[in-house]
Design a protein around this motif. Structure first.
Motif, PDB file in Angstrom:
ATOM      1  N   HIS A  29       0.819  -1.201   0.000  1.00  0.00           N
ATOM      2  CA  HIS A  29       0.000   0.000   0.000  1.00  0.00           C
ATOM      3  C   HIS A  29       0.857   1.257   0.000  1.00  0.00           C
ATOM      4  O   HIS A  29       0.511   2.267  -0.635  1.00  0.00           O
ATOM      5  CB  HIS A  29      -0.938  -0.007   1.206  1.00  0.00           C
ATOM      6  CG  HIS A  29      -1.986  -1.060   1.119  1.00  0.00           C
ATOM      7  ND1 HIS A  29      -2.728  -1.469   2.210  1.00  0.00           N
ATOM      8  CD2 HIS A  29      -2.424  -1.809   0.074  1.00  0.00           C
ATOM      9  CE1 HIS A  29      -3.573  -2.418   1.834  1.00  0.00           C
ATOM     10  NE2 HIS A  29      -3.406  -2.637   0.537  1.00  0.00           N
ATOM     11  N   THR A  30       1.969   1.213   0.709  1.00  0.00           N
ATOM     12  CA  THR A  30       2.874   2.354   0.706  1.00  0.00           C
ATOM     13  C   THR A  30       3.428   2.595  -0.691  1.00  0.00           C
ATOM     14  O   THR A  30       3.548   3.738  -1.148  1.00  0.00           O
ATOM     15  CB  THR A  30       4.020   2.136   1.699  1.00  0.00           C
ATOM     16  OG1 THR A  30       3.487   1.863   2.995  1.00  0.00           O
ATOM     17  CG2 THR A  30       4.908   3.360   1.788  1.00  0.00           C
ATOM     18  N   CYS A  31       3.777   1.541  -1.389  1.00  0.00           N
ATOM     19  CA  CYS A  31       4.270   1.669  -2.765  1.00  0.00           C
ATOM     20  C   CYS A  31       3.201   2.259  -3.681  1.00  0.00           C
ATOM     21  O   CYS A  31       3.491   3.109  -4.541  1.00  0.00           O
ATOM     22  CB  CYS A  31       4.703   0.302  -3.302  1.00  0.00           C
ATOM     23  SG  CYS A  31       6.219  -0.351  -2.553  1.00  0.00           S
ATOM     24  N   ILE A  32       1.957   1.823  -3.510  1.00  0.00           N
ATOM     25  CA  ILE A  32       0.862   2.336  -4.340  1.00  0.00           C
ATOM     26  C   ILE A  32       0.696   3.833  -4.134  1.00  0.00           C
ATOM     27  O   ILE A  32       0.617   4.612  -5.098  1.00  0.00           O
ATOM     28  CB  ILE A  32      -0.451   1.595  -4.021  1.00  0.00           C
ATOM     29  CG1 ILE A  32      -0.390   0.162  -4.566  1.00  0.00           C
ATOM     30  CG2 ILE A  32      -1.652   2.339  -4.587  1.00  0.00           C
ATOM     31  CD1 ILE A  32      -1.571  -0.683  -4.174  1.00  0.00           C
ATOM     32  N   LEU A  33       0.659   4.264  -2.879  1.00  0.00           N
ATOM     33  CA  LEU A  33       0.491   5.689  -2.606  1.00  0.00           C
ATOM     34  C   LEU A  33       1.683   6.495  -3.114  1.00  0.00           C
ATOM     35  O   LEU A  33       1.512   7.617  -3.606  1.00  0.00           O
ATOM     36  CB  LEU A  33       0.299   5.918  -1.109  1.00  0.00           C
ATOM     37  CG  LEU A  33      -1.023   5.434  -0.529  1.00  0.00           C
ATOM     38  CD1 LEU A  33      -1.115   5.760   0.953  1.00  0.00           C
ATOM     39  CD2 LEU A  33      -2.197   6.051  -1.266  1.00  0.00           C
ATOM     40  N   PHE A  34       2.876   5.936  -3.004  1.00  0.00           N
ATOM     41  CA  PHE A  34       4.059   6.632  -3.514  1.00  0.00           C
ATOM     42  C   PHE A  34       3.960   6.820  -5.029  1.00  0.00           C
ATOM     43  O   PHE A  34       4.271   7.886  -5.562  1.00  0.00           O
ATOM     44  CB  PHE A  34       5.327   5.842  -3.155  1.00  0.00           C
ATOM     45  CG  PHE A  34       6.602   6.512  -3.587  1.00  0.00           C
ATOM     46  CD1 PHE A  34       7.241   7.418  -2.745  1.00  0.00           C
ATOM     47  CD2 PHE A  34       7.166   6.251  -4.826  1.00  0.00           C
ATOM     48  CE1 PHE A  34       8.409   8.046  -3.147  1.00  0.00           C
ATOM     49  CE2 PHE A  34       8.326   6.871  -5.232  1.00  0.00           C
ATOM     50  CZ  PHE A  34       8.955   7.769  -4.389  1.00  0.00           C
ATOM     51  N   MET A  35       3.516   5.786  -5.732  1.00  0.00           N
ATOM     52  CA  MET A  35       3.401   5.889  -7.193  1.00  0.00           C
ATOM     53  C   MET A  35       2.317   6.871  -7.598  1.00  0.00           C
ATOM     54  O   MET A  35       2.458   7.599  -8.582  1.00  0.00           O
ATOM     55  CB  MET A  35       3.133   4.502  -7.798  1.00  0.00           C
ATOM     56  CG  MET A  35       4.368   3.624  -7.839  1.00  0.00           C
ATOM     57  SD  MET A  35       4.109   2.060  -8.718  1.00  0.00           S
ATOM     58  CE  MET A  35       3.454   1.054  -7.396  1.00  0.00           C
ATOM     59  N   LEU A  36       1.215   6.938  -6.844  1.00  0.00           N
ATOM     60  CA  LEU A  36       0.177   7.923  -7.138  1.00  0.00           C
ATOM     61  C   LEU A  36       0.689   9.341  -6.892  1.00  0.00           C
ATOM     62  O   LEU A  36       0.443  10.255  -7.685  1.00  0.00           O
ATOM     63  CB  LEU A  36      -1.060   7.658  -6.279  1.00  0.00           C
ATOM     64  CG  LEU A  36      -1.852   6.388  -6.589  1.00  0.00           C
ATOM     65  CD1 LEU A  36      -2.975   6.205  -5.570  1.00  0.00           C
ATOM     66  CD2 LEU A  36      -2.407   6.407  -8.012  1.00  0.00           C
ATOM     67  N   GLU A  37       1.403   9.511  -5.806  1.00  0.00           N
ATOM     68  CA  GLU A  37       1.910  10.833  -5.459  1.00  0.00           C
ATOM     69  C   GLU A  37       2.967  11.313  -6.458  1.00  0.00           C
ATOM     70  O   GLU A  37       3.000  12.481  -6.840  1.00  0.00           O
ATOM     71  CB  GLU A  37       2.506  10.812  -4.052  1.00  0.00           C
ATOM     72  CG  GLU A  37       3.069  12.154  -3.607  1.00  0.00           C
ATOM     73  CD  GLU A  37       3.788  12.069  -2.280  1.00  0.00           C
ATOM     74  OE1 GLU A  37       3.982  13.129  -1.653  1.00  0.00           O
ATOM     75  OE2 GLU A  37       4.166  10.958  -1.880  1.00  0.00           O
ATOM     76  N   GLN A  38       3.834  10.424  -6.896  1.00  0.00           N
ATOM     77  CA  GLN A  38       4.962  10.788  -7.767  1.00  0.00           C
ATOM     78  C   GLN A  38       4.701  10.395  -9.221  1.00  0.00           C
ATOM     79  O   GLN A  38       5.653  10.214  -9.983  1.00  0.00           O
ATOM     80  CB  GLN A  38       6.235  10.094  -7.256  1.00  0.00           C
ATOM     81  CG  GLN A  38       6.592  10.393  -5.823  1.00  0.00           C
ATOM     82  CD  GLN A  38       6.985  11.851  -5.613  1.00  0.00           C
ATOM     83  OE1 GLN A  38       7.454  12.502  -6.528  1.00  0.00           O
ATOM     84  NE2 GLN A  38       6.805  12.333  -4.397  1.00  0.00           N
ATOM     85  N   PHE A  39       3.451  10.281  -9.604  1.00  0.00           N
ATOM     86  CA  PHE A  39       3.121   9.746 -10.928  1.00  0.00           C
ATOM     87  C   PHE A  39       3.802  10.538 -12.048  1.00  0.00           C
ATOM     88  O   PHE A  39       4.367   9.962 -12.974  1.00  0.00           O
ATOM     89  CB  PHE A  39       1.598   9.771 -11.125  1.00  0.00           C
ATOM     90  CG  PHE A  39       1.140   9.108 -12.383  1.00  0.00           C
ATOM     91  CD1 PHE A  39       0.795   7.772 -12.386  1.00  0.00           C
ATOM     92  CD2 PHE A  39       1.059   9.816 -13.579  1.00  0.00           C
ATOM     93  CE1 PHE A  39       0.372   7.140 -13.541  1.00  0.00           C
ATOM     94  CE2 PHE A  39       0.638   9.205 -14.742  1.00  0.00           C
ATOM     95  CZ  PHE A  39       0.302   7.855 -14.725  1.00  0.00           C
TER      96      PHE A  39
END
Length: 547
Positions: free
Chosen positions: A491-501
């Protein structure tokens, strides 16, 4: 053609002026008593003679206004009559330029405010209180609207727009009068002129008008939103700020919220590049004002649009609500009314802009939900079910099981601790009740913790690894989380990818095939992202449970 300045070579003695005012007063009283307005002056302007005659009439009224700024009853009566004459003239679009040429505008503007002080002989009375000011407002409103609507001259239109803006800044009654005289449509049309100054003055006038509640819906209804939003792209700081101020006024009316969203106004406000800090502050206040209006019937209307509007509008509504809705409304918007699927559809799009909009909105949505925060605090160290004391760690005394590590090292343990702590010997490392997981051993330790079902230790490892996520390694970190069922890390990876898309998708020097790999990864993650948000948004609110 030049005309002499007024008062040039002209002598007016005081008795003559007083006599003229008395005659005007008698005429005005007669009009009031008989409820009949005096006939409008001749407004024919054909030829030089007609032009000079009309100009002389205008300047005569200007002379009266210039010499009657007091509370004397005769002055007030004369000024009231002069404003009425000029208003009658201003109704004829063919002569408005002559009225401007005759310097009527500054004379009328002066009488928008009443005389400040009483002078000797006025004895505290205020004859025709407010009437002269309203007469000036009426005449100016007609004049400005006619000039702005009729004139093809940019200079005249600029003066009219500036006049309307200054006029609208006086009081609420004036703002209403201007709109009632038909000023809104011409001003909106001038927003689209090629003349930058004219656009600036028009935005200025609309900005002042938009501060009155009665005018806000009318400006939006007449098509003012889109040209004002377009002006936010201007590189002219004053023009950009005037447009932003007008939009701030329009945002005060909840009837305009849906229109803001339909035309993409929220995204324009969020994505704009604003030149001066005052404009940035104004835009922030506008977004806050819109956010405060998203409740009750406004929210219900937006939910209706989510269900039945065309796809483009549905997406704009979903994007807006992800940024501006209250956390308490997230479930009804994004689960019950399909908002989440609209955002995921943007993320799955082949359009980079839509993908970016979807990722930013999803990340904002995650931050709004208290339950959606990533791994942001270290969990407590797992506590074993049985704790014998540190002196028994790897101690042969009373041990009843020995582990042979890589055929070389022997590790002494106690079955009771192993069985009590984990069905799969999950206490293999942690008799002491605490463990320090460093980054250099975290991934190996995660593998072992997953193998032996050591959930407490696994959580600690995920937290440590999550601190090291970067643009370069987020893909491999996600694969690691999949390999060892590390949901918190995933989940942390998912949020990181959304934030830094945007950075992940378009880094400088980023080779195309890596960009395609990231795009494929995002597509593969969509079901996981959906599950993540569904779980988070349907989780009972602890506050509600307490209630």
């Amino acid at each position: 053609m030049e005309f002499p300045k007024r008062h040039q070579d002209k002598v007016v003695n005081i008795p003559e002026r007083k006599g003229k005012k008395q005659r005007l007063e008698r005429g005005l009283n007669g009009d009031r008593d008989n409820s009949v307005s005096p006939p409008p002056p001749t407004t024919t302007c054909s030829g030089d003679d007609g032009h000079r005659t009309l100009l002389g009439e205008v300047r005569a009224q200007v002379d009266v206004l210039s010499s009657t700024f007091s509370w004397l009853e005769a002055d007030r009566a004369a000024a009231k009559h002069a404003t009425h004459v000029l208003a009658q003239l201003a109704k004829n679009e063919e002569v408005v330029n002559v009225i401007v040429e005759g310097d009527a505008v500054p004379a009328l503007v002066k009488h928008l405010q009443a005389p400040r002080q009483l002078i000797e002989g006025e004895e505290g009375s205020k004859p025709y209180e407010h009437e002269v000011e309203k007469g000036s407002a009426f005449a100016l409103g007609l004049l400005a609207v006619k000039v702005s609507r009729r004139s093809c001259c940019s200079e005249s239109q600029r003066e009219a727009a500036l006049l309307l803006g200054q006029f609208a800044a006086t009081d609420s009654d004036c703002k209403v009068h201007i709109v009632q005289r038909g000023a809104v449509r011409p001003l909106i049309e001038m927003l689209q002129s090629q003349d930058v100054q004219l656009r600036e003055m028009s935005a200025f006038a609309l900005g002042r008008l938009a501060q009155d509640l009665h005018n806000q819906a009318g400006i939006a209804h007449n098509g003012g939103l889109e040209p004002l939003l377009k002006l936010l792209d201007s590189k002219n700081g004053s023009l950009q700020h005037n447009a932003a101020f007008a939009l701030y006024g329009l945002a005060d009316n909840e009837d305009n919220v849906a229109d803001f969203i339909k035309v993409g106004g929220i995204q324009k406000l969020q994505d704009g590049e604003f030149i001066v800090q005052a404009t940035k502050d104004c835009v922030a206040k506008t977004l806050k004002r819109l956010e405060e209006n998203i409740h009750g019937r406004v929210l219900n209307h937006l939910l209706y649009l989510l269900r039945v509007a065309e796809k483009g509008v549905q997406r704009r509504v979903a994007l807006t609500l992800a940024h501006l809705c209250s956390p308490e409304d997230q479930r009804i918007i994004f689960i019950d009314n399909n908002g989440l699927e609209l955002l995921l559809g943007l993320l799955a799009s082949t359009s980079p802009k839509q993908q970016l909009d979807g990722s930013v909105a999803l990340y904002k949505l995650a931050n709004k939900a208290l339950t959606l925060s990533p791994v942001d605090a270290a969990p407590p160290s797992p506590t074993p079910q049985v704790y014998l004391g540190e002196q028994y760690v790897n101690n042969a005394t009373l041990s009843d099981v020995t582990f042979l590590v890589e055929g070389r090292e022997r590790f002494h343990a106690h079955r009771i601790c192993l069985l009590a702590s984990s069905d799969a010997f999950r206490a293999i490392f942690i008799y002491t009740g605490s463990v320090d997981v460093t980054l250099d051993i975290a991934q190996d330790l995660l593998r072992a913790a997953d193998q032996y079902l050591l959930e407490g230790l696994k959580r600690l490892c995920e937290y440590t690894i999550a601190q090291d996520i970067s643009l370069e390694n987020v893909s491999s970190m996600y694969e690691l989380s999949e390999a060892f069922h590390a949901m918190s890390l995933r989940h942390t990876c998912i949020l990181f990818m959304l934030e830094q898309f945007d950075k992940l998708n378009a880094r400088p020097g980023y080779v195309p095939y890596l960009s395609r790999m990231f795009s494929h990864l995002i597509q593969r993650l969509i079901p996981e992202i959906r599950n993540y948000f569904v779980t988070a948004l349907t989780k009972p609110n602890p506050h509600d449970l307490r209630l």
